[in-house]
Design an enzyme around this catalytic site. Structure first.
Site, mmCIF file in Angstrom:
data_model
loop_
_atom_site.group_PDB
_atom_site.id
_atom_site.type_symbol
_atom_site.label_atom_id
_atom_site.label_comp_id
_atom_site.label_asym_id
_atom_site.label_seq_id
_atom_site.Cartn_x
_atom_site.Cartn_y
_atom_site.Cartn_z
ATOM 1 N N ASP A 66 68.675 29.368 47.296
ATOM 2 C CA ASP A 66 69.450 28.127 47.240
ATOM 3 C C ASP A 66 69.883 27.892 45.797
ATOM 4 O O ASP A 66 69.410 28.570 44.880
ATOM 5 C CB ASP A 66 68.682 26.936 47.813
ATOM 6 N N TYR A 68 70.534 26.444 41.952
ATOM 7 C CA TYR A 68 69.710 25.816 40.919
ATOM 8 C C TYR A 68 69.804 24.301 41.085
ATOM 9 O O TYR A 68 70.853 23.761 41.423
ATOM 10 C CB TYR A 68 70.185 26.220 39.533
ATOM 11 N N PHE A 79 72.370 32.966 41.774
ATOM 12 C CA PHE A 79 71.834 33.440 40.493
ATOM 13 C C PHE A 79 72.703 33.072 39.293
ATOM 14 O O PHE A 79 72.344 33.357 38.158
ATOM 15 C CB PHE A 79 71.594 34.969 40.506
ATOM 16 N N HIS A 189 61.681 40.296 44.099
ATOM 17 C CA HIS A 189 62.582 39.306 43.503
ATOM 18 C C HIS A 189 62.548 39.443 41.972
ATOM 19 O O HIS A 189 61.520 39.808 41.400
ATOM 20 C CB HIS A 189 62.137 37.907 43.923
#
Length: 223
Positions: A66, A68, A79, A189
């Site tokens: 989702d 920031y 990202f 991740h």
């Protein structure tokens, strides 16, 4: 309606989804959230990923969770952060991996990934909105149905797309991708917790992506 800024090649998809009950409910819920709470990204950037990267241009898909949730950070691309915002830890590790793969000493000063999106990288969060300071706060909305439909459309209607799935959440999101038609690369991740446990660095995803694109006669991504 939130679909003012999308590439024309996505229009048929958005038109079809907008006729479905879940999408009507989703947009109503999102509208309510933005009216009653501070949410990110700005409303006009909710579908920014589909503006910078047309369906006809998709060569690579990166799936995030989702946006920031800090003020001024999210710009509608997973990202990615706006120019002038400090580069978040996960993105810093992404840049470190790229440098390692290409033996480079160049480190970007901006975390704005529009330059990737404009080359055919769809930077897709599983949920396209979030409340201020509350990570994953819109997971209860129906964004998952919408983004699953996006992934299915790409999987079904395109060939030789590279899907980059980082972390368990993204792995689950990619379960229905047709791996006979597409290249799916999975790793941990890039967050510090995962990366420091040896699950991120050395995955070679960026050079592997470009090798695959070159093999298929497509232009490589300038990371």
């Amino acid at each position: 309606m939130f679909t003012e800024s999308i590439h024309s090649s996505w229009q048929d998809f958005f038109d079809a989804e907008s006729k479905k009950d879940y999408f009507t409910a989703l947009m109503a819920s999102v509208e309510e959230e933005y009216q009653n709470h501070t949410c990110f990204p700005p409303r006009e950037l909710l579908f920014n990923a589909f503006n910078h990267c047309g369906f006809v241009d998709v060569k690579v898909v990166i799936i995030g969770q989702d946006p920031y949730h800090g003020v001024g950070e999210a710009n509608g691309l997973c990202f990615s952060v706006n120019d002038g915002v400090p580069i978040p830890p996960s993105l810093r590790n992404i840049f470190r991996e790229i440098n390692d793969e290409y033996d480079s000493i160049f480190f970007p000063t901006s975390g704005n990934l529009e330059r990737w999106a404009d080359q055919g990288v769809l930077l897709l969060n599983a949920a396209l909105s979030v409340r201020k300071d509350l990570a994953n706060s819109h997971k209860h909305l129906k964004w998952n149905l919408f983004t699953d439909a996006v992934i299915k459309k790409i999987s079904d209607e395109k060939e030789n797309v590279v899907f980059l799935l980082w972390g368990g959440f993204a792995h689950k999101k990619g379960l229905k991708i047709d791996r006979n038609k597409h290249l799916v690369l999975e790793s941990g991740h890039p967050s510090p917790l995962s990366a420091n446990q040896g699950k991120w660095f050395g995955n070679k995803h960026f050079s592997k992506t470009n090798a695959f694109l070159k093999e298929k006669g497509k232009t490589e991504i300038v990371w």
